[in-house]
Design a protein around this motif. Structure first.
Motif, PDB file in Angstrom:
ATOM      1  N   GLY A 187       5.724   7.890  -0.212  1.00  8.93           N
ATOM      2  CA  GLY A 187       6.862   7.322  -0.939  1.00  8.93           C
ATOM      3  C   GLY A 187       7.005   5.831  -0.714  1.00  8.93           C
ATOM      4  O   GLY A 187       8.105   5.309  -0.586  1.00  8.93           O
ATOM      5  N   LEU A 188       5.862   5.141  -0.676  1.00  5.64           N
ATOM      6  CA  LEU A 188       5.875   3.703  -0.410  1.00  5.64           C
ATOM      7  C   LEU A 188       6.375   2.935  -1.638  1.00  5.64           C
ATOM      8  O   LEU A 188       5.772   2.978  -2.695  1.00  5.64           O
ATOM      9  N   MET A 189       7.512   2.249  -1.473  1.00  4.04           N
ATOM     10  CA  MET A 189       8.077   1.480  -2.585  1.00  4.04           C
ATOM     11  C   MET A 189       7.595   0.033  -2.552  1.00  4.04           C
ATOM     12  O   MET A 189       7.271  -0.538  -3.568  1.00  4.04           O
ATOM     13  N   ALA A 190       7.608  -0.572  -1.364  1.00  3.18           N
ATOM     14  CA  ALA A 190       7.105  -1.940  -1.206  1.00  3.18           C
ATOM     15  C   ALA A 190       6.695  -2.102   0.249  1.00  3.18           C
ATOM     16  O   ALA A 190       7.357  -1.574   1.138  1.00  3.18           O
ATOM     17  N   PRO A 191       5.593  -2.818   0.519  1.00  2.74           N
ATOM     18  CA  PRO A 191       5.157  -2.974   1.904  1.00  2.74           C
ATOM     19  C   PRO A 191       6.132  -3.794   2.736  1.00  2.74           C
ATOM     20  O   PRO A 191       6.779  -4.693   2.212  1.00  2.74           O
TER      21      PRO A 191
END
Lengths: 230, 179
Positions: free
Chosen positions: A117-121
């Motif tokens: 569920g990576l939205m932004a690093p």
């Protein structure tokens, strides 16, 4: 072959002597994420995304053999966050432009991003200056996307056992290259194997592109690992 | 109680994310019931007329005007959402990030085969181009990120309704995509 019993996240598992934790977990329907590991290839322990905790110590599950009575921690919040952080680091230290990438939808790095569920690093983008090499006959190498898992270096060999890919330069400047002579003699099957074996879009086969429509690609509907997880 | 206020903007983007917002289909009628739009290309309000609850921005920052606009949004919005690949990592415009700015300008205005009068534009009225394209969160604080190119309509809808109702965000797997 002797049978080994061990435990992953409290679940009783059985494995064979000499099996690694990743392999034994797969046989028991447990998914441990991998990037540099590839079925049938000798493990190298490069990417560390498969890190598990064994007896309080962090170990690479792809290189550690299972042992009798081993207690493995896998899907715990601490490890899952560390794995997510590795995915994030790989995203920021290359130029991963998913919308323009032919591998999008079939990319393992991207699929791991979806899984976590990576939205932004959380890390700043480095925008490194990397090269794209389309001078080869059968393939293109885009080092912007390379995560240096060395699956191609280790796994793509000619019939007489010559390695087509290798690493060049050192440290932060190291990239993959292909031997132009061996590469030009690659069969279409081997070129396709090289592309499929690359977890990202660093190796692309020439003269085909975007063959599978959006919605029918590998990780469009089901997350990576769901084929293993029981 | 008055409705929550939403503002949107497209900086160095292609308006694709705004198109995706419209892609929520008939739920747009529900959205109009739920929120009120302020400064946005949707209703063509050019300046903030009241404090805004949710600011949604697509596109990264490639010139001085983008930066000014973004800072104004941060000042006027309680919550700021980075919408889409360009807002999050620079996206397509950021493909120039590896090329020195002089080379970019020379290619576009001097060496390009279709250029007639070979001048690099330098009018004070034209926003200054930045040395590279910046993701929004490198300039101001961003509260939420919605990736995608464009972000799926379902993702935008789920995120907005979760934010408005205060319920936990429940994203379907198919809605979170980076392309």
């Amino acid at each position: 072959m002797s049978k080994i019993t061990f435990e992953i996240d409290g679940k009783e598992c059985t494995g064979k002597a000499g099996q690694t934790i990743v392999e034994a977990a797969r046989d028991n329907g447990i998914y441990i994420p991998v990037l540099c590991w590839y079925e049938g290839m000798k493990p190298a322990g490069i990417c560390r995304i498969c890190t598990v905790r064994v007896g309080g110590r962090f170990m690479a599950a792809c290189t550690t053999p299972v042992a009798e009575g081993m207690i493995v921690e896998n899907e715990i919040p601490e490890l899952e966050d560390m794995r997510k952080a590795i995915v994030e680091m790989l995203f920021v230290e290359g130029n991963h432009m998913c919308p323009t990438c032919e591998k999008s939808g079939n990319c393992e790095l991207q699929a791991l991003g979806y899984r976590y569920g990576l939205m932004a690093p959380r890390f700043p983008y480095l925008f490194p200056k990397r090269k794209m090499d389309a001078t080869y006959t059968k393939i293109m190498i885009d080092t912007n996307r390379c995560v240096q898992c060395r699956r191609c270096v280790r796994g793509i060999v000619t019939k007489d056992g010559k390695h087509i890919f290798s690493m060049t330069n050192r440290s932060g400047h190291s990239t993959i290259v292909a031997d132009p002579q061996l590469e030009s003699k690659m069969s279409d099957e081997l070129a396709k194997k090289a592309m499929d074996q690359c977890p990202v879009g660093a190796i692309l086969k020439k003269e085909v592109g975007f063959a599978v429509p959006i919605g029918k690609r590998k990780y469009d509907v089901t997350p990576i690992g769901s084929e293993i997880q029981k | 109680m008055s409705k929550p206020v939403v503002a949107t903007a497209s900086l160095a983007g292609c308006f694709g994310c705004h198109m995706s917002l419209l892609d929520i289909d008939d739920r747009i009628l529900q959205l109009i019931d739920l929120v009120e739009f302020n400064k946005s290309p949707v209703d063509d309000i050019k300046k903030f007329t009241k404090p805004v609850d949710i600011g949604i921005i697509e596109g990264g920052c490639c010139n001085s005007e983008n930066v000014e606009n973004l800072i104004e949004f941060r000042k006027n919005c309680k919550i700021l959402i980075s919408l889409g690949e360009c807002a999050i990592m620079g996206g397509l415009p950021a493909m120039r990030n590896g090329i020195p700015i002089r080379e970019c300008l020379e290619e576009a205005y001097l060496n390009c085969v279709t250029v007639d009068d070979k001048i690099i534009p330098n009018d004070p009225e034209i926003p200054m181009i930045l040395d590279r394209v910046y993701p929004l969160h490198e300039i101001v604080k961003i509260d939420y990120y919605l990736p995608g190119c464009p972000p799926r309509a379902d993702l935008i809808w789920e995120a907005l309704t979760a934010l408005l109702s205060g319920k936990p965000l429940n994203i379907p797997y198919e809605a979170l995509k980076y392309d």
